[in-house]
Every structure is written in C-alpha cells, then in structure tokens.
Design a protein around this motif. Structure first.
Motif, mmCIF file in Angstrom:
data_model
loop_
_atom_site.group_PDB
_atom_site.id
_atom_site.type_symbol
_atom_site.label_atom_id
_atom_site.label_comp_id
_atom_site.label_asym_id
_atom_site.label_seq_id
_atom_site.Cartn_x
_atom_site.Cartn_y
_atom_site.Cartn_z
ATOM 1 N N UNK A 55 0.827 -1.209 0.000
ATOM 2 C CA UNK A 55 0.000 0.000 0.000
ATOM 3 C C UNK A 55 0.863 1.261 0.000
ATOM 4 N N UNK A 56 1.926 1.259 0.775
ATOM 5 C CA UNK A 56 2.807 2.427 0.804
ATOM 6 C C UNK A 56 3.329 2.746 -0.591
ATOM 7 N N UNK A 57 3.754 1.703 -1.309
ATOM 8 C CA UNK A 57 4.289 1.917 -2.658
ATOM 9 C C UNK A 57 3.202 2.384 -3.611
ATOM 10 N N UNK A 58 2.023 1.770 -3.533
ATOM 11 C CA UNK A 58 0.927 2.149 -4.435
ATOM 12 C C UNK A 58 0.494 3.589 -4.204
ATOM 13 N N UNK A 59 0.432 4.014 -2.955
ATOM 14 C CA UNK A 59 -0.015 5.364 -2.629
ATOM 15 C C UNK A 59 1.027 6.425 -2.969
ATOM 16 N N UNK A 60 2.247 5.996 -3.231
ATOM 17 C CA UNK A 60 3.295 6.935 -3.645
ATOM 18 C C UNK A 60 3.292 7.166 -5.155
ATOM 19 N N UNK A 61 2.300 6.621 -5.858
ATOM 20 C CA UNK A 61 2.213 6.763 -7.309
ATOM 21 C C UNK A 61 2.106 8.223 -7.715
ATOM 22 N N UNK A 76 -7.305 -14.902 7.664
ATOM 23 C CA UNK A 76 -7.434 -15.226 9.085
ATOM 24 C C UNK A 76 -6.376 -14.501 9.914
ATOM 25 N N UNK A 77 -5.612 -13.615 9.270
ATOM 26 C CA UNK A 77 -4.620 -12.819 9.983
ATOM 27 C C UNK A 77 -5.093 -11.368 10.064
ATOM 28 N N UNK A 78 -4.162 -10.418 10.184
ATOM 29 C CA UNK A 78 -4.526 -9.014 10.373
ATOM 30 C C UNK A 78 -4.612 -8.222 9.067
ATOM 31 N N UNK A 79 -4.720 -8.893 7.939
ATOM 32 C CA UNK A 79 -4.764 -8.191 6.651
ATOM 33 C C UNK A 79 -5.849 -7.117 6.630
ATOM 34 N N UNK A 80 -7.068 -7.483 6.982
ATOM 35 C CA UNK A 80 -8.194 -6.541 6.914
ATOM 36 C C UNK A 80 -7.991 -5.369 7.862
ATOM 37 N N UNK A 84 -7.806 -1.486 6.760
ATOM 38 C CA UNK A 84 -8.792 -0.569 7.343
ATOM 39 C C UNK A 84 -8.110 0.658 7.938
ATOM 40 N N UNK A 85 -6.960 0.454 8.553
ATOM 41 C CA UNK A 85 -6.211 1.576 9.100
ATOM 42 C C UNK A 85 -5.770 2.545 8.013
ATOM 43 N N UNK A 86 -5.303 2.018 6.893
ATOM 44 C CA UNK A 86 -4.923 2.879 5.775
ATOM 45 C C UNK A 86 -6.134 3.619 5.227
ATOM 46 N N UNK A 87 -7.258 2.915 5.097
ATOM 47 C CA UNK A 87 -8.470 3.526 4.547
ATOM 48 C C UNK A 87 -8.967 4.671 5.431
ATOM 49 N N UNK A 88 -8.770 4.544 6.722
ATOM 50 C CA UNK A 88 -9.202 5.603 7.639
ATOM 51 C C UNK A 88 -8.347 6.856 7.487
ATOM 52 N N UNK A 91 -8.314 8.613 1.780
ATOM 53 C CA UNK A 91 -9.575 8.346 1.074
ATOM 54 C C UNK A 91 -9.369 7.571 -0.227
ATOM 55 N N UNK A 92 -8.134 7.489 -0.688
ATOM 56 C CA UNK A 92 -7.885 6.741 -1.920
ATOM 57 C C UNK A 92 -7.918 5.231 -1.709
ATOM 58 N N UNK A 93 -7.918 4.796 -0.459
ATOM 59 C CA UNK A 93 -7.869 3.368 -0.141
ATOM 60 C C UNK A 93 -9.244 2.877 0.264
#
Length: 365
Positions: A55-61, A76-80, A84-88, A91-93
């Motif tokens: 996400x860091x790399x994508x948002x640096x576009x 089943x891990x902390x992916x979501x 969610x933290x990035x989306x908060x 707004x692009x996420x």
C-alpha cells in the motif's frame, strides 16, 4: 561430433529470439492522458506481512490519479485490520470483503473479478500483495496502453531473490519469456498462442476488459495472466509484455519449497502437457544440459558459452542477481523437474492447492 551440431542448432533459437526480444522490449514512460484514473487492485489472502509495504508503494504513485482497492479474501490474519487503518487515513484506499467462492472459480480470479466491479478507474492495474510499485509505474503503464492502443499491458517485476532455492527457480520466468517466445509477448503479433503476461503486474483498459467478459470469462484457471492475455487477443485486442524491472519489484517466494509448490501450480496450464512437455524437454535439455555431456568437444563448449552469455544478458536486463547466472544449468534442470512433476501429479489426479484451497488436477479456461 554430430551430437554437438544438434546441441548448437538447438541453442540458436533462444539466441535469436532472446537478442531480438531484449532489443525490442518496450520500457513504458511518459504522461497518461488527462482524465486517467488507475485503479490499483490487490487481492489479498493472509497478506499481513506484505500488505502495508504494498500500500505504501501504491499510494506513492505519481503522474496520474490513482485509487487503491484491496479485497480481503477470507484472511485469518490481520490483513483486513491493516488495510482498514490505511483507509481511515487516506480516502484513496478502500477495503472490500470477498463473497464466498462460487463453484467453478479459483480464488484469485474470483477476487480480481469482484475488484474490477468495485473499481472506478479508466484503467485497472492488478497486482499481487508482494509487489512494490515504482512511483511512475501506474501512470507509465496507462500512458503506454493509451499511446499504443493496447488493451492489456503486463510486465515481470524485478525479482528479489534471497535464497539458493529461489535462484534455482525464479529466474526461469524471464529466461523462458525472453528467449523462447517469438515476439516476446509484444503487440507485434495478435496470435493468442503467442500471448504472455505476468499475473503479478497487469494493467487493462477498462472498456476492453469489460467487453471481453473480464476475469469471469476465465473463472476456472489458475494461471490468470496468460489466460487473460490469450482471451484479449482472441477477441481482437492487442496485448504486450513490457520491461517490468523499472516498474516494480517482487519477492515471489521465500525458499525452495514455496517456489516448487508455486511453479507446480502454474505448470498445469503452461508447459506441463502430454504433448508439449516432451518437446520442451528436447528444446531445453538439448541446448542447456546435453552439451555438458559432450565436452570437451569444441562445438559443445561454444554452445555452453552462448547459453551462459544469453543468460547473463537476460539477468542484466531484468535486474536479477548476477550470482544466479552460474546456476543456469541447474535452473533449467529444476524447471524441467517441476514440469514433469506437475504432469505426473495431474495424471494421478492430485489436486492443486494454493492459499489453503484445493482445485481439480486439470483446469481449463
């Protein structure tokens, strides 16, 4: 020696194809047309270790507008939670949840289809969670697609190789693509059989993608990149493989075991067919392995030198580690072992498994 003549003849095909493809492979650059929005789409299943850096790399576009949509596919891990933290904060996420996997679909293909439905972009850039985009990548790929009127642009990211097991498997991707595919996947040809793509990095023009039915038209495949490229070409659209090393990086696997399992999964829809694999074995073993048994014959030595030189040229162009070059004969040997193992498993009806899911031994588009 007559056998040495044959080995040298078998080596000439990859030398010719490789030289032409290395010289003509496009390197996307430039500005995308005004109004371009690239939707960066990431299917993620248990990718907590990868998703933040992705996400860091994508948002640096830079260079055009982007949005980033992540589909949590039953993690089943902390992916979501990470997404969610990035989306908060940005707004692009956006985070979307994958519905239950319908019968007849494979997991990643289903996630990509649902991501495309959720996206709002003029271009859709599908990447894996272990891919790190360069800042210019999204814009440059969209610009290339628009300038050349190409419906699908793909490239092999620069592969990060951190172990001997990866060095014996991963470099074969670029070597096979560059040295054994006529036209190297370029838009020079619309032949579906000569289409190629890397599922780690695929950009499609949205209208063309929807016109061909998108991922829904290849819902049962495991090797989605090649299947999608062939579908585009069969419907009259251009597709192209470009130089992916400047666009992104990726560490596909961590060690020999995961590499073996991953390549066996994809082999079932590639080289590992009852008709094709014996031919591939002759072409690859004849040029890269057989000459070693013919030493000290001068032509056999020339063949070996040519193959190492070719592998070195591919390695330099793709940015892979130089220390993998001396391993080249073993890389070819391991690649053939993977293909034959995949064919045997398919013949025995052993299911293909990936990310905790099992699929029938043989799948078709």
């Amino acid at each position: 020696m007559e056998y040495a003549h044959i080995a040298l003849a078998l080596a000439l095909m990859p030398v010719v194809f490789g030289t032409v493809n290395l010289l003509r492979m496009a390197r996307p650059r430039g500005a995308a047309p005004e109004g371009t929005l690239v939707s960066i789409l990431i299917p993620a299943r248990n990718e907590a270790a990868n998703i933040a850096a992705c996400l860091d790399a994508a948002l640096a576009s830079t260079g055009c507008a982007v949005e980033v949509v992540v589909m949590d596919d039953g993690s089943t891990d902390d992916t979501a939670a990470i997404v969610s933290g990035y989306a908060a904060r940005d707004a692009r996420v956006r985070l979307v949840e994958a519905p239950s996997l319908p019968p007849g679909w494979t997991g990643k293909v289903h996630a990509c289809a649902r991501l495309a439905e959720a996206a709002g972009g003029t271009h859709l850039l599908f990447i894996d969670a272990d891919v790190r985009l360069a800042p210019h990548a999204a814009c440059a790929m969209a610009a290339h697609a628009a300038a050349k009127r190409i419906a699908m642009v793909s490239g092999v990211p620069r592969q990060i190789i951190g172990s001997l097991g990866e060095a014996l498997t991963v470099p074969f991707i670029n070597f096979l693509l560059i040295c054994y595919l006529p036209f190297g996947g370029r838009a020079t040809s619309r032949q579906p059989g000569l289409a190629a793509a890397c599922g780690q990095l695929i950009l499609v023009e949205r209208r063309a993608y929807e016109a061909i039915g998108g991922h829904g038209a290849i819902k049962g495949v495991l090797h989605d990149g090649i299947a999608l490229a062939r579908l585009f070409r069969s419907r009259g659209h251009d597709t192209e493989i470009v130089d992916g090393a400047p666009l992104a990086t990726c560490r596909m696997y961590d060690g020999f075991g995961p590499s073996w399992d991953g390549f066996i999964k994809n082999a079932r829809e590639g080289m590992a067919t009852p008709i094709g694999l014996p031919i591939w074995t002759v072409l690859l073993a004849g040029a890269h392995l057989w000459p070693w048994a013919l030493l000290p014959d001068a032509e056999a030595l020339l063949t070996i030198v040519l193959m190492f030189a070719l592998r070195a040229a591919v390695t330099i162009r793709t940015g892979e580690p130089w220390w993998t070059v001396p391993l080249h004969p073993l890389t070819v040997l391991v690649a053939l072992a993977i293909q034959w193992a995949a064919l045997l498993r398919s013949a025995l009806g052993i299911k293909a498994g990936w990310k905790g899911r099992a699929y029938p031994a043989t799948r078709t588009a």
